[in-house]
Design a protein around this motif. Structure first.
Motif, PDB file in Angstrom:
ATOM      1  N   GLY A   1       0.769  -1.233   0.000  1.00  0.00           N
ATOM      2  CA  GLY A   1       0.000   0.000   0.000  1.00  0.00           C
ATOM      3  C   GLY A   1       0.798   1.280   0.000  1.00  0.00           C
ATOM      4  N   ILE A   2       2.124   1.190   0.135  1.00  0.00           N
ATOM      5  CA  ILE A   2       2.909   2.403   0.386  1.00  0.00           C
ATOM      6  C   ILE A   2       2.979   3.329  -0.817  1.00  0.00           C
ATOM      7  CG2 ILE A   2       5.209   1.561  -0.275  1.00  0.00           C
ATOM      8  CD1 ILE A   2       6.136   2.835   2.466  1.00  0.00           C
ATOM      9  N   TYR A   3       2.930   2.772  -2.014  1.00  0.00           N
ATOM     10  CA  TYR A   3       3.047   3.605  -3.209  1.00  0.00           C
ATOM     11  C   TYR A   3       1.835   4.527  -3.356  1.00  0.00           C
ATOM     12  CZ  TYR A   3       3.977   4.718  -8.148  1.00  0.00           C
ATOM     13  OH  TYR A   3       4.228   5.361  -9.343  1.00  0.00           O
ATOM     14  N   ALA A   4       0.648   3.917  -3.422  1.00  0.00           N
ATOM     15  CA  ALA A   4      -0.560   4.726  -3.596  1.00  0.00           C
ATOM     16  C   ALA A   4      -0.949   5.447  -2.318  1.00  0.00           C
ATOM     17  CB  ALA A   4      -1.714   3.837  -4.066  1.00  0.00           C
ATOM     18  N   GLY A   5      -0.667   4.815  -1.156  1.00  0.00           N
ATOM     19  CA  GLY A   5      -1.145   5.366   0.104  1.00  0.00           C
ATOM     20  C   GLY A   5      -0.287   6.468   0.684  1.00  0.00           C
ATOM     21  N   SER A   6       0.989   6.512   0.324  1.00  0.00           N
ATOM     22  CA  SER A   6       1.867   7.502   0.937  1.00  0.00           C
ATOM     23  C   SER A   6       2.847   8.144  -0.034  1.00  0.00           C
ATOM     24  CB  SER A   6       2.650   6.864   2.089  1.00  0.00           C
ATOM     25  OG  SER A   6       3.451   7.813   2.746  1.00  0.00           O
ATOM     26  N   ILE A   7       3.577   7.336  -0.793  1.00  0.00           N
ATOM     27  CA  ILE A   7       4.630   7.893  -1.630  1.00  0.00           C
ATOM     28  C   ILE A   7       4.075   8.860  -2.669  1.00  0.00           C
ATOM     29  CG2 ILE A   7       6.345   7.325  -3.387  1.00  0.00           C
ATOM     30  CD1 ILE A   7       7.088   4.867  -1.770  1.00  0.00           C
ATOM     31  N   ILE A   8       2.988   8.492  -3.343  1.00  0.00           N
ATOM     32  CA  ILE A   8       2.434   9.392  -4.357  1.00  0.00           C
ATOM     33  C   ILE A   8       1.919  10.693  -3.742  1.00  0.00           C
ATOM     34  CG2 ILE A   8       0.607   9.709  -6.075  1.00  0.00           C
ATOM     35  CD1 ILE A   8       0.923   6.819  -6.870  1.00  0.00           C
ATOM     36  N   PRO A   9       1.016  10.639  -2.758  1.00  0.00           N
ATOM     37  CA  PRO A   9       0.509  11.915  -2.239  1.00  0.00           C
ATOM     38  C   PRO A   9       1.578  12.782  -1.585  1.00  0.00           C
ATOM     39  CG  PRO A   9      -0.286  10.072  -0.903  1.00  0.00           C
ATOM     40  CD  PRO A   9       0.308   9.494  -2.137  1.00  0.00           C
ATOM     41  N   GLU A  10       2.523  12.169  -0.904  1.00  0.00           N
ATOM     42  CA  GLU A  10       3.573  12.964  -0.266  1.00  0.00           C
ATOM     43  C   GLU A  10       4.540  13.543  -1.302  1.00  0.00           C
ATOM     44  OE1 GLU A  10       3.273  13.773   2.735  1.00  0.00           O
ATOM     45  OE2 GLU A  10       1.787  12.282   3.354  1.00  0.00           O
ATOM     46  N   SER A  11       4.846  12.772  -2.343  1.00  0.00           N
ATOM     47  CA  SER A  11       5.749  13.297  -3.371  1.00  0.00           C
ATOM     48  C   SER A  11       5.102  14.436  -4.136  1.00  0.00           C
ATOM     49  CB  SER A  11       6.180  12.183  -4.335  1.00  0.00           C
ATOM     50  OG  SER A  11       5.086  11.723  -5.120  1.00  0.00           O
ATOM     51  N   GLN A  12       3.797  14.383  -4.314  1.00  0.00           N
ATOM     52  CA  GLN A  12       3.100  15.475  -4.997  1.00  0.00           C
ATOM     53  C   GLN A  12       3.232  16.784  -4.221  1.00  0.00           C
ATOM     54  OE1 GLN A  12      -0.845  13.820  -5.479  1.00  0.00           O
ATOM     55  NE2 GLN A  12      -0.353  12.935  -7.468  1.00  0.00           N
ATOM     56  N   GLN A  13       3.335  16.679  -2.915  1.00  0.00           N
ATOM     57  CA  GLN A  13       3.556  17.885  -2.115  1.00  0.00           C
ATOM     58  C   GLN A  13       5.023  18.308  -2.137  1.00  0.00           C
ATOM     59  OE1 GLN A  13       1.057  18.583   1.465  1.00  0.00           O
ATOM     60  NE2 GLN A  13       0.922  16.344   1.526  1.00  0.00           N
ATOM     61  N   LEU A  14       5.917  17.314  -2.150  1.00  0.00           N
ATOM     62  CA  LEU A  14       7.345  17.627  -2.144  1.00  0.00           C
ATOM     63  C   LEU A  14       7.758  18.369  -3.416  1.00  0.00           C
ATOM     64  CD1 LEU A  14      10.136  17.211  -0.728  1.00  0.00           C
ATOM     65  CD2 LEU A  14      10.373  15.139  -2.125  1.00  0.00           C
ATOM     66  N   VAL A  15       7.309  17.901  -4.577  1.00  0.00           N
ATOM     67  CA  VAL A  15       7.769  18.489  -5.837  1.00  0.00           C
ATOM     68  C   VAL A  15       7.033  19.778  -6.178  1.00  0.00           C
ATOM     69  CG1 VAL A  15       8.528  16.276  -6.751  1.00  0.00           C
ATOM     70  CG2 VAL A  15       6.197  17.067  -7.229  1.00  0.00           C
ATOM     71  N   THR A  16       6.107  20.184  -5.321  1.00  0.00           N
ATOM     72  CA  THR A  16       5.485  21.504  -5.463  1.00  0.00           C
ATOM     73  C   THR A  16       5.835  22.389  -4.268  1.00  0.00           C
ATOM     74  OG1 THR A  16       3.438  20.554  -4.554  1.00  0.00           O
ATOM     75  CG2 THR A  16       3.591  20.754  -6.953  1.00  0.00           C
ATOM     76  N   SER A  17       6.867  21.984  -3.520  1.00  0.00           N
ATOM     77  CA  SER A  17       7.428  22.772  -2.411  1.00  0.00           C
ATOM     78  C   SER A  17       6.441  23.033  -1.278  1.00  0.00           C
ATOM     79  CB  SER A  17       7.980  24.113  -2.938  1.00  0.00           C
ATOM     80  OG  SER A  17       9.034  23.902  -3.837  1.00  0.00           O
ATOM     81  N   LYS A  18       5.489  22.133  -1.092  1.00  0.00           N
ATOM     82  CA  LYS A  18       4.525  22.309  -0.006  1.00  0.00           C
ATOM     83  C   LYS A  18       4.987  21.648   1.287  1.00  0.00           C
ATOM     84  CE  LYS A  18       0.581  22.784  -3.123  1.00  0.00           C
ATOM     85  NZ  LYS A  18      -0.693  22.207  -3.613  1.00  0.00           N
ATOM     86  N   ILE A  19       5.942  20.733   1.187  1.00  0.00           N
ATOM     87  CA  ILE A  19       6.530  20.128   2.375  1.00  0.00           C
ATOM     88  C   ILE A  19       8.041  20.041   2.167  1.00  0.00           C
ATOM     89  CG2 ILE A  19       4.487  18.777   2.998  1.00  0.00           C
ATOM     90  CD1 ILE A  19       5.845  16.313   1.785  1.00  0.00           C
ATOM     91  N   THR A  20       8.767  19.878   3.262  1.00  0.00           N
ATOM     92  CA  THR A  20      10.223  19.742   3.186  1.00  0.00           C
ATOM     93  C   THR A  20      10.603  18.287   2.929  1.00  0.00           C
ATOM     94  OG1 THR A  20      10.484  19.269   5.542  1.00  0.00           O
ATOM     95  CG2 THR A  20      10.460  21.600   4.863  1.00  0.00           C
ATOM     96  N   GLY A  21      11.870  18.081   2.625  1.00  0.00           N
ATOM     97  CA  GLY A  21      12.348  16.723   2.451  1.00  0.00           C
ATOM     98  C   GLY A  21      12.192  15.893   3.707  1.00  0.00           C
ATOM     99  N   GLU A  22      12.437  16.508   4.861  1.00  0.00           N
ATOM    100  CA  GLU A  22      12.299  15.777   6.117  1.00  0.00           C
ATOM    101  C   GLU A  22      10.842  15.397   6.367  1.00  0.00           C
ATOM    102  OE1 GLU A  22      13.502  16.119  10.872  1.00  0.00           O
ATOM    103  OE2 GLU A  22      14.059  17.715   9.452  1.00  0.00           O
ATOM    104  N   GLU A  23       9.927  16.298   6.075  1.00  0.00           N
ATOM    105  CA  GLU A  23       8.503  15.990   6.262  1.00  0.00           C
ATOM    106  C   GLU A  23       8.067  14.864   5.326  1.00  0.00           C
ATOM    107  OE1 GLU A  23       6.742  20.332   7.681  1.00  0.00           O
ATOM    108  OE2 GLU A  23       7.065  19.939   5.540  1.00  0.00           O
TER     109      GLU A  23
END
Length: 456
Positions: A419-441
């Motif tokens: 579940g990690i790809y659809a459940g976490s990696i995709i939504p979190e990466s979408q925020q990372l590459v639009t500068s909405k969260i930091t790398g640590e977050e």
């Protein structure tokens, strides 16, 4: 690092016109981890019945559940039926995300497919949904294959990969890297691939300053994680990262190296190195836009080599992601384009025969290379398929060999749990590459999801 430059309109791979856009996770090449011997005590699968290496003479139809946009199964099936006319195939397809999410339900049904694309095993072994392939490992003599090729395809009863029985094989074993539009690079005064991450960043800045998109990428379906993990790989301890991906007890994702890599990607987002509409771009779109001349670099795998060559001719090169220091060993993602035989398949022997044929038959091995650009795997003493010297596929095979020699192969982090790809990696990466969260977050959010999913 070698590059490929061919005359436009020159060489075309024998089957390239049949190769549509390759999907993101195909993946593949030898993993840098030794496999346990077959017949481990950790057996959690439904065992197969009587094992036979003889193909039935009856007329049968084998069903394969595969992901969309990955034509190699069609071409292999056509060739297999040509050689064995009594066997035909029914190939069904769904998106990578849907197939990953629905695989357990499909395999548990009374109408289970005979073979299924399964990028991550998750709980399928513990739930008895996969056929144990170790009896075929013995019967077909797969012990002559490189153990590292099969390591990530084994799982023990505790759910850790790298140990226990064999539950999967690959239809191709590949490696990831960076494609560069050499026509754009020449206009920018860039005459060679970067030798270090610092040089890569210099090239990105040069492109941005000239009004050229530095990195063509998309994250509608999460494939920007080729970029994110490529950056992480250069800062992380490889063995620690693999332990986490193989769900070893105590392994963690929120390491300092992963944080550094993710934060680097956030700085690239801050600098405008990605498309402004990155979260609306899916895999097929980012590939086609790069092929049409948008972007200096594109992070992708060798499964895209044939198609990129077909579309871009001599205007493209392919190279490994550079290390931090010149001369250091390279690290790159790669994993088998993994398929499993469901325990409920009515044709386990026939499907095992097909998988063995893919790895040993001359025509099948050539198809793997021509359509995917990946190594065919199998016994390393077998003749390698013919490729055009200097082509992207030729270069990709050399890259796979280099990564294997440097012991630099790591799995895709998206394959860690079901579940990690659809459940976490995709939504979190979408925020990372639009500068909405930091790398640590980003890293801490993925670790928290991982802990919840792997909790007993």
């Amino acid at each position: 690092m070698a590059t490929a430059h061919l005359p436009r309109g020159g060489w075309r791979p024998r089957l390239a016109k049949r190769a549509a856009m390759m999907t993101a996770m195909g993946a593949v090449g030898a993993l840098a981890l030794a496999a346990c011997a077959p017949g481990s005590d950790n057996t959690a699968s439904t065992t197969v019945g009587e094992v036979s290496t003889e193909l039935t003479s009856e007329e049968i139809t084998l069903t394969i559940a595969d992901e969309t946009g990955f034509p190699v199964t069609d071409v292999l099936a056509e060739e297999f039926t040509k050689q064995y006319p009594n066997v035909t195939f029914n190939i069904t397809r769904d998106t990578f995300a849907n197939l990953t999410a629905n695989a357990p339900k499909l395999m548990a049904s009374d109408d289970a497919p005979d073979l299924i694309r399964l990028p991550t095993m998750g709980d399928t072994v513990r739930d008895g949904l996969l056929a144990d392939l170790d009896p075929y490992y013995e019967a077909y003599g797969w012990d002559t294959w490189a153990p590292s090729q099969l390591a990530a395809l084994r799982m023990d009863e505790e759910g850790s990969r790298g140990n226990g029985p064999l539950y999967q094989l690959g239809l191709g074993y590949s490696v990831t890297g960076i494609y560069m539009n050499t026509e754009v690079a020449a206009e920018l005064g860039i005459d060679a691939p970067p030798a270090t991450m610092a040089e890569l960043e210099e090239d990105l800045a040069t492109a941005k300053e000239a009004g050229v998109l530095p990195i063509m990428a998309g994250d509608k379906d999460g494939v920007v994680n080729f970029v994110i993990q490529a950056a992480m790989n250069q800062y992380s301890d490889k063995s620690e990262f693999l332990d986490w991906m193989f769900t070893k007890p105590g392994a963690r994702y929120d390491t300092e190296g992963n944080i550094q890599g993710a934060e680097l990607v956030r700085t690239w987002a801050d600098a405008g190195y990605f498309p402004s509409d990155i979260n609306a771009i899916d895999y097929a779109s980012f590939v086609s836009r790069f092929q049409e001349g948008e972007g200096l670099f594109s992070f992708n795998g060798n499964w895209a080599a044939a198609d990129n060559q077909e579309k871009m001719g001599d205007d493209v090169s392919f190279f490994l992601v550079p290390p931090l220091q010149e001369g250091d060993k390279h690290v790159a993602m790669g994993a088998a384009n993994s398929f499993s035989i469901p325990a409920k398949s009515k044709h386990i022997n026939e499907m095992a025969f097909f998988l063995n044929w893919v790895h040993t038959n001359e025509e099948a091995r050539q198809i793997i290379v021509d359509v995917t650009g990946a190594s065919p795997g199998g016994d390393p003493s077998l003749p390698q398929p013919a490729v055009e010297e200097g082509s992207l596929i030729d270069n990709a095979l050399k890259m796979s060999a280099q990564i294997s020699e440097e012991d630099g192969q790591v799995d895709f982090m998206s394959n860690t749990t079901s579940g990690i790809y659809a459940g976490s990696i995709i939504p979190e990466s979408q925020q990372l590459v639009t500068s909405k969260i930091t790398g640590e977050e980003f890293v801490r959010a993925v670790q928290e999801f991982y802990e919840r999913e792997t909790a007993d």
